[in-house]
Design a protein around this motif. Structure first.
Motif, PDB file in Angstrom:
ATOM      1  N   ARG A 162       0.839  -1.194   0.000  1.00 50.59           N
ATOM      2  CA  ARG A 162       0.000   0.000   0.000  1.00 50.59           C
ATOM      3  C   ARG A 162       0.879   1.250   0.000  1.00 50.59           C
ATOM      4  O   ARG A 162       1.703   1.452   0.893  1.00 50.59           O
ATOM      5  CB  ARG A 162      -0.930   0.024   1.223  1.00 50.59           C
ATOM      6  CG  ARG A 162      -1.960  -1.102   1.244  1.00 50.59           C
ATOM      7  CD  ARG A 162      -3.033  -0.918   0.189  1.00 50.59           C
ATOM      8  NE  ARG A 162      -4.029  -1.978   0.242  1.00 50.59           N
ATOM      9  CZ  ARG A 162      -4.016  -3.083  -0.490  1.00 50.59           C
ATOM     10  NH1 ARG A 162      -3.015  -3.277  -1.357  1.00 50.59           N
ATOM     11  NH2 ARG A 162      -4.970  -3.987  -0.369  1.00 50.59           N
ATOM     12  N   VAL A 163       0.675   2.095  -1.009  1.00 50.77           N
ATOM     13  CA  VAL A 163       1.429   3.341  -1.164  1.00 50.77           C
ATOM     14  C   VAL A 163       0.874   4.388  -0.195  1.00 50.77           C
ATOM     15  O   VAL A 163      -0.344   4.503  -0.052  1.00 50.77           O
ATOM     16  CB  VAL A 163       1.306   3.860  -2.611  1.00 50.77           C
ATOM     17  CG1 VAL A 163       2.025   5.192  -2.795  1.00 50.77           C
ATOM     18  CG2 VAL A 163       1.844   2.816  -3.593  1.00 50.77           C
ATOM     19  N   ARG A 198      -6.608  -4.615   8.779  1.00 51.56           N
ATOM     20  CA  ARG A 198      -6.798  -3.229   8.357  1.00 51.56           C
ATOM     21  C   ARG A 198      -5.866  -2.354   9.195  1.00 51.56           C
ATOM     22  O   ARG A 198      -5.605  -2.647  10.365  1.00 51.56           O
ATOM     23  CB  ARG A 198      -8.247  -2.761   8.514  1.00 51.56           C
ATOM     24  CG  ARG A 198      -9.275  -3.621   7.804  1.00 51.56           C
ATOM     25  CD  ARG A 198     -10.634  -2.957   7.766  1.00 51.56           C
ATOM     26  NE  ARG A 198     -10.665  -1.872   6.815  1.00 51.56           N
ATOM     27  CZ  ARG A 198     -11.024  -1.995   5.532  1.00 51.56           C
ATOM     28  NH1 ARG A 198     -11.384  -3.178   5.064  1.00 51.56           N
ATOM     29  NH2 ARG A 198     -11.029  -0.965   4.717  1.00 51.56           N
ATOM     30  N   VAL A 199      -5.393  -1.266   8.594  1.00 61.17           N
ATOM     31  CA  VAL A 199      -4.458  -0.406   9.314  1.00 61.17           C
ATOM     32  C   VAL A 199      -4.655   1.055   8.929  1.00 61.17           C
ATOM     33  O   VAL A 199      -4.941   1.375   7.771  1.00 61.17           O
ATOM     34  CB  VAL A 199      -2.992  -0.844   9.062  1.00 61.17           C
ATOM     35  CG1 VAL A 199      -2.602  -0.709   7.606  1.00 61.17           C
ATOM     36  CG2 VAL A 199      -2.031  -0.072   9.956  1.00 61.17           C
ATOM     37  N   THR A 200      -4.525   1.912   9.927  1.00 59.63           N
ATOM     38  CA  THR A 200      -4.517   3.367   9.738  1.00 59.63           C
ATOM     39  C   THR A 200      -3.179   3.874  10.266  1.00 59.63           C
ATOM     40  O   THR A 200      -2.743   3.463  11.343  1.00 59.63           O
ATOM     41  CB  THR A 200      -5.676   4.024  10.506  1.00 59.63           C
ATOM     42  OG1 THR A 200      -6.915   3.550   9.971  1.00 59.63           O
ATOM     43  CG2 THR A 200      -5.620   5.545  10.403  1.00 59.63           C
ATOM     44  N   VAL A 201      -2.525   4.753   9.497  1.00 57.34           N
ATOM     45  CA  VAL A 201      -1.211   5.271   9.891  1.00 57.34           C
ATOM     46  C   VAL A 201      -1.187   6.779   9.742  1.00 57.34           C
ATOM     47  O   VAL A 201      -1.519   7.316   8.670  1.00 57.34           O
ATOM     48  CB  VAL A 201      -0.077   4.663   9.039  1.00 57.34           C
ATOM     49  CG1 VAL A 201       1.275   5.223   9.474  1.00 57.34           C
ATOM     50  CG2 VAL A 201      -0.081   3.138   9.127  1.00 57.34           C
ATOM     51  N   LEU A 207      -2.200  11.850   7.830  1.00 55.69           N
ATOM     52  CA  LEU A 207      -2.810  10.564   7.516  1.00 55.69           C
ATOM     53  C   LEU A 207      -2.264  10.035   6.190  1.00 55.69           C
ATOM     54  O   LEU A 207      -2.462  10.640   5.141  1.00 55.69           O
ATOM     55  CB  LEU A 207      -4.327  10.721   7.421  1.00 55.69           C
ATOM     56  CG  LEU A 207      -5.147   9.446   7.192  1.00 55.69           C
ATOM     57  CD1 LEU A 207      -5.029   8.510   8.388  1.00 55.69           C
ATOM     58  CD2 LEU A 207      -6.606   9.792   6.921  1.00 55.69           C
ATOM     59  N   VAL A 208      -1.569   8.890   6.242  1.00 60.82           N
ATOM     60  CA  VAL A 208      -0.990   8.321   5.024  1.00 60.82           C
ATOM     61  C   VAL A 208      -1.582   6.959   4.667  1.00 60.82           C
ATOM     62  O   VAL A 208      -1.477   6.517   3.525  1.00 60.82           O
ATOM     63  CB  VAL A 208       0.548   8.209   5.135  1.00 60.82           C
ATOM     64  CG1 VAL A 208       1.184   9.586   5.250  1.00 60.82           C
ATOM     65  CG2 VAL A 208       0.971   7.324   6.298  1.00 60.82           C
ATOM     66  N   GLN A 209      -2.191   6.267   5.638  1.00 65.12           N
ATOM     67  CA  GLN A 209      -2.927   5.023   5.386  1.00 65.12           C
ATOM     68  C   GLN A 209      -4.261   5.151   6.109  1.00 65.12           C
ATOM     69  O   GLN A 209      -4.300   5.271   7.331  1.00 65.12           O
ATOM     70  CB  GLN A 209      -2.158   3.801   5.889  1.00 65.12           C
ATOM     71  CG  GLN A 209      -0.774   3.614   5.304  1.00 65.12           C
ATOM     72  CD  GLN A 209      -0.802   3.180   3.843  1.00 65.12           C
ATOM     73  OE1 GLN A 209      -1.843   2.815   3.290  1.00 65.12           O
ATOM     74  NE2 GLN A 209       0.362   3.209   3.197  1.00 65.12           N
TER      75      GLN A 209
END
Length: 259
Positions: A162-163, A198-201, A207-209
């Motif tokens: 995932r970019v 699932r991931v949030t970064v 916010l990038v992911q």
């Protein structure tokens, strides 16, 4: 005047219609239980809240072991409140295993970097370590400030998968921050994935992911897949990458377990 009167009549009619469509009492939609637990926030930004498990506070590596031998304490270097990668020893990971969680971790590339692309301060945070070596789901760490490489391998990427939506990287020598919300995959009794990870970064607050779904654990060659890789709660792993650049450092690592 007729137009004004007509407009006023329309507005009054709309208000009356809205009220007519509502029924019951306000109390009918008020929820009082279960009451959320009280979490005392940190006094300073980035510091651990009251319910956090502190994984590294600058003092020791009591929460860490070597990835390839869990009976061996982590051998990376701790000095001046900072944890520095030791590439001669291998990856390290947490003694504890985690399912869903919120993670905060800070990292810094050395100013002495001389490489380019993937050979420039390469490391990674494996959000779930599911075996020895580099097995797991990797959030890439790399010097991505004016350093060209493949975009699914830059800092903030879920490596080869995932970019990142943006590149908020700071210059080498400056501290960078990852704040992560990780939702672990769920597997059925037959080992097939039931709910993908699932991931949030947030990378330096950007916010990038955004709650992205993963296709499986990280693969250096080939496409990721969950086939044959069912697992439960897992350690968090830090990578001692084999590139020849100077090792990077970490500080202020903590995690909050989520339901």
């Amino acid at each position: 005047m007729k137009n004004l009167a007509f407009t006023a009549a329309l507005a009054l009619g709309a208000v009356s219609l809205a009220h007519a469509q509502q029924s019951g009492k306000p109390e009918d939609t008020e929820v009082y239980e279960p009451v959320p637990k009280v979490v005392k926030p940190a006094a300073t930004p980035g510091a651990p809240p009251s319910d956090a498990v502190v994984l590294f506070d600058g003092k020791n590596l009591n929460e860490w072991v070597m990835t390839d031998d869990h009976n061996t304490p982590a051998k990376w270097k701790v000095a001046g409140g900072i944890l520095t990668v030791d590439k001669t020893t291998g990856n390290i990971e947490t003694k504890r295993s985690f399912g869903n969680y919120q993670l905060h971790i800070e990292w810094r590339e050395p100013t002495s970097l001389t490489g380019t692309g993937q050979a420039r301060g390469n490391s990674g945070v494996f959000l779930a370590s599911i075996g020895k070596g580099d097995a797991g789901y990797e959030l890439q760490i790399l010097d991505s400030y004016e350093n060209k490489t493949y975009v699914n391998g830059m800092a903030g990427s879920i490596y080869k998968q995932r970019v990142p939506a943006a590149n908020p990287a700071r210059k080498v020598g400056e501290w960078q921050t990852y704040d992560v919300a990780w939702r672990a995959p769920v597997f059925a009794a037959d080992g097939k994935v039931q709910t993908p990870a699932r991931v949030t970064v947030l990378f330096n607050g950007v916010l990038v992911q955004d709650n992205v779904e993963l296709d499986g654990p990280t693969q250096y060659i080939g496409k990721p897949s969950y086939e044959g890789k069912a697992h439960g709660p897992s350690p968090i792993k830090l990578q001692a990458h084999g590139d020849k650049s100077e090792p990077l450092s970490f500080r202020n690592i903590w995690v909050r377990e989520l339901p």
